[in-house]
Motif scaffolding. Structure first.
Motif, PDB file in Angstrom:
ATOM      1  N   LEU A 179      -5.715  -3.497   9.147  1.00  0.00           N
ATOM      2  CA  LEU A 179      -4.649  -3.988  10.020  1.00  0.00           C
ATOM      3  C   LEU A 179      -3.466  -4.492   9.206  1.00  0.00           C
ATOM      4  N   PHE A 180      -3.756  -5.115   8.086  1.00  0.00           N
ATOM      5  CA  PHE A 180      -2.716  -5.647   7.224  1.00  0.00           C
ATOM      6  C   PHE A 180      -1.797  -4.538   6.726  1.00  0.00           C
ATOM      7  N   ILE A 181      -2.373  -3.390   6.374  1.00  0.00           N
ATOM      8  CA  ILE A 181      -1.550  -2.255   5.944  1.00  0.00           C
ATOM      9  C   ILE A 181      -0.613  -1.826   7.063  1.00  0.00           C
ATOM     10  N   ILE A 185       4.612  -2.480  -2.658  1.00  0.00           N
ATOM     11  CA  ILE A 185       3.543  -3.402  -2.266  1.00  0.00           C
ATOM     12  C   ILE A 185       2.540  -2.680  -1.358  1.00  0.00           C
ATOM     13  N   ILE A 186       3.066  -1.909  -0.406  1.00  0.00           N
ATOM     14  CA  ILE A 186       2.187  -1.143   0.484  1.00  0.00           C
ATOM     15  C   ILE A 186       1.345  -0.151  -0.325  1.00  0.00           C
ATOM     16  N   LEU A 187       1.994   0.561  -1.241  1.00  0.00           N
ATOM     17  CA  LEU A 187       1.260   1.496  -2.094  1.00  0.00           C
ATOM     18  C   LEU A 187       0.174   0.771  -2.889  1.00  0.00           C
ATOM     19  N   GLY A 188       0.506  -0.409  -3.391  1.00  0.00           N
ATOM     20  CA  GLY A 188      -0.445  -1.154  -4.203  1.00  0.00           C
ATOM     21  C   GLY A 188      -1.690  -1.536  -3.431  1.00  0.00           C
ATOM     22  N   PHE A 189      -1.507  -2.023  -2.207  1.00  0.00           N
ATOM     23  CA  PHE A 189      -2.669  -2.397  -1.403  1.00  0.00           C
ATOM     24  C   PHE A 189      -3.503  -1.168  -1.030  1.00  0.00           C
ATOM     25  N   ILE A 190      -2.832  -0.083  -0.672  1.00  0.00           N
ATOM     26  CA  ILE A 190      -3.580   1.135  -0.332  1.00  0.00           C
ATOM     27  C   ILE A 190      -4.394   1.596  -1.534  1.00  0.00           C
ATOM     28  N   ALA A 191      -3.768   1.628  -2.704  1.00  0.00           N
ATOM     29  CA  ALA A 191      -4.475   2.080  -3.905  1.00  0.00           C
ATOM     30  C   ALA A 191      -5.668   1.179  -4.216  1.00  0.00           C
ATOM     31  N   TRP A 192      -5.476  -0.124  -4.108  1.00  0.00           N
ATOM     32  CA  TRP A 192      -6.573  -1.059  -4.396  1.00  0.00           C
ATOM     33  C   TRP A 192      -7.739  -0.838  -3.439  1.00  0.00           C
ATOM     34  N   PHE A 193      -7.420  -0.632  -2.170  1.00  0.00           N
ATOM     35  CA  PHE A 193      -8.476  -0.393  -1.184  1.00  0.00           C
ATOM     36  C   PHE A 193      -9.198   0.923  -1.461  1.00  0.00           C
ATOM     37  N   ILE A 251       3.528   6.516 -10.252  1.00  0.00           N
ATOM     38  CA  ILE A 251       2.317   6.865 -11.009  1.00  0.00           C
ATOM     39  C   ILE A 251       1.934   5.728 -11.957  1.00  0.00           C
ATOM     40  N   LEU A 252       2.923   5.183 -12.668  1.00  0.00           N
ATOM     41  CA  LEU A 252       2.668   4.081 -13.584  1.00  0.00           C
ATOM     42  C   LEU A 252       2.114   2.871 -12.838  1.00  0.00           C
ATOM     43  N   TRP A 253       2.702   2.557 -11.699  1.00  0.00           N
ATOM     44  CA  TRP A 253       2.264   1.421 -10.874  1.00  0.00           C
ATOM     45  C   TRP A 253       0.793   1.558 -10.496  1.00  0.00           C
ATOM     46  N   VAL A 254       0.391   2.742 -10.070  1.00  0.00           N
ATOM     47  CA  VAL A 254      -0.991   2.966  -9.648  1.00  0.00           C
ATOM     48  C   VAL A 254      -1.935   2.937 -10.841  1.00  0.00           C
ATOM     49  N   LEU A 255      -1.512   3.476 -11.961  1.00  0.00           N
ATOM     50  CA  LEU A 255      -2.377   3.467 -13.146  1.00  0.00           C
ATOM     51  C   LEU A 255      -2.606   2.049 -13.667  1.00  0.00           C
ATOM     52  N   ILE A 256      -1.591   1.193 -13.586  1.00  0.00           N
ATOM     53  CA  ILE A 256      -1.770  -0.207 -13.977  1.00  0.00           C
ATOM     54  C   ILE A 256      -2.757  -0.893 -13.029  1.00  0.00           C
TER      55      ILE A 256
END
Length: 382
Positions: free
Chosen positions: A153-155, A195-203, A357-362
């Motif tokens: 829901l947060f996403i 930020i949205i990409l970061g949360f999706i990737a983490w999940f 790509i760099l953001w997701v790899l970090i």
């Protein structure tokens, strides 16, 4: 007469046996459709990544102000006839961008920038639809793992907020003497997308492993490396925001020499605007200089993190940090090329995509610092 028992005779052999322990109790009743939800989130991630690229192209083609109204539902229908096109063009002719910068435009020229912005907004609607249908489908089927409903829901809430921020950004360029959107609003819009990409990737990383695996891995968490990677993540996010400020005022085209700027270490007239603070947002030379220096510092900090990660006991963690550091080096090089070529759109977009790509790899490296993949001496996963 009672029969004598042998010394080693089994006593009470008919006693009920205790049930043998069963594994997987941590995951019992909580797994849901982890694999299917993970695929759904990957689709959302890909769509948001495309959205960022299209948004960058919309900015580079100065198309973002071509649609002067925010109609979340009816705006999905583009002009269908000549009268509709002329009405949309008439609205565009009322804003400063046309009156100051684009008075030369004819209807066909307007159609070009209109389609870019319409496509950008339409992609946003598609993302919202994919999220809504997926979430409702998993919810009604009761396939969402325990504890995951608030996260999903947060996403969706962040996506809705992004729509409002997008219009807030566009509105800044519709009045006064602005011929483009405010750079700080553009930075807010892009920052929220990351930020949205970061949360999706983490999940996605979380759902890629079972709850039992994550609980066991957390015991081997490398605290210092995790803290360093958290700082690296925040530093990279700051650099992304600074890059958006550069893009917002076309500062990447103001000085195309490197390593100097206009033949100097510090560009000429870095504080020529009044009040003083506006130089940090609106002075092209100073904004590009800050972005450059921040990039150098990010690279230095990346070296520190990478050197620490090389000491990790876990092969997958070491490899993840090496890959992230390699992407950072490539991004710095591509940033220099972007400046020296005057930020032509092909290279500028490549620079933006590589930032994703760099953001997701970090983030991936940080996740492995928190939840290492433990391997045995023989290399088998424990």
């Amino acid at each position: 007469m009672t029969k004598k028992r042998a010394i080693f005779e089994e006593v009470a052999t008919d006693r009920p046996q205790a049930p043998s322990p069963r594994g997987g109790l941590i995951d019992k009743g909580s797994t849901g459709a982890r694999g299917a939800i993970r695929i759904w989130l990957m689709v959302l991630f890909a769509l948001v990544m495309v959205m960022i690229a299209v948004g960058g192209l919309t900015r580079l083609t100065d198309s973002g102000l071509s649609i002067t109204e925010w109609r979340p539902l009816t705006g999905a229908i583009p002009p269908l006839n000549q009268a509709d096109w002329e009405a949309e063009f008439a609205k565009y002719q009322q804003i400063p961008q046309f009156q100051i910068q684009n008075r030369w435009m004819e209807l066909d020229d307007f159609k070009f920038i209109y389609w870019w912005e319409w496509g950008h907004r339409q992609l946003g609607r598609v993302i919202g639809l994919v999220w809504g249908l997926g979430f409702l489908g998993f919810l009604l089927a009761r396939k969402i793992p325990a504890g995951w409903t608030p996260r999903l829901l947060f996403i969706g809430a962040l996506g809705g907020l992004q729509g409002f921020v997008g219009w807030w950004m566009v509105a800044s360029g519709l009045t006064g003497s602005m011929t483009s959107v405010a750079s700080y609003r553009l930075a807010t819009h892009l920052g929220l997308a990351f930020i949205i990409l970061g949360f999706i990737a983490w999940f996605v990383f979380q759902l890629g492993r079972s709850e039992r695996d994550l609980l066991q891995a957390r015991r081997a968490k490398e605290d210092k490396l995790f803290r360093l990677s958290t700082g690296w993540m925040h530093f990279a996010f700051l650099q992304i925001i600074l890059g958006a400020l550069v893009a917002g005022i076309d500062a990447g085209r103001s000085y195309t020499d490197w390593p100097l700027m206009g033949g100097q270490v510090i560009p000429p007239n870095p504080f020529m605007l009044n009040p003083l603070w506006t130089n940090f947002f609106e002075n092209p030379g100073l904004v590009q200089f800050i972005h450059r220096v921040s990039g150098y510092l990010l690279l230095i900090f990346g070296i520190v993190v990478w050197m620490r990660a090389r000491k990790s006991a876990h092969e997958a963690t070491r490899a993840a940090f090496t890959l992230a550091f390699g992407a950072l080096v490539a991004q710095v090089v591509l940033g220099i090329v972007t400046v020296m070529t005057g930020a032509i759109w092909e290279i500028a977009i490549a620079h933006q995509v590589l930032a994703v790509i760099l953001w997701v790899l970090i983030l991936r490296a940080r996740h492995l610092a928190a939840f290492p993949v433990v391997t045995s001496i023989r290399g088998a996963r424990a």
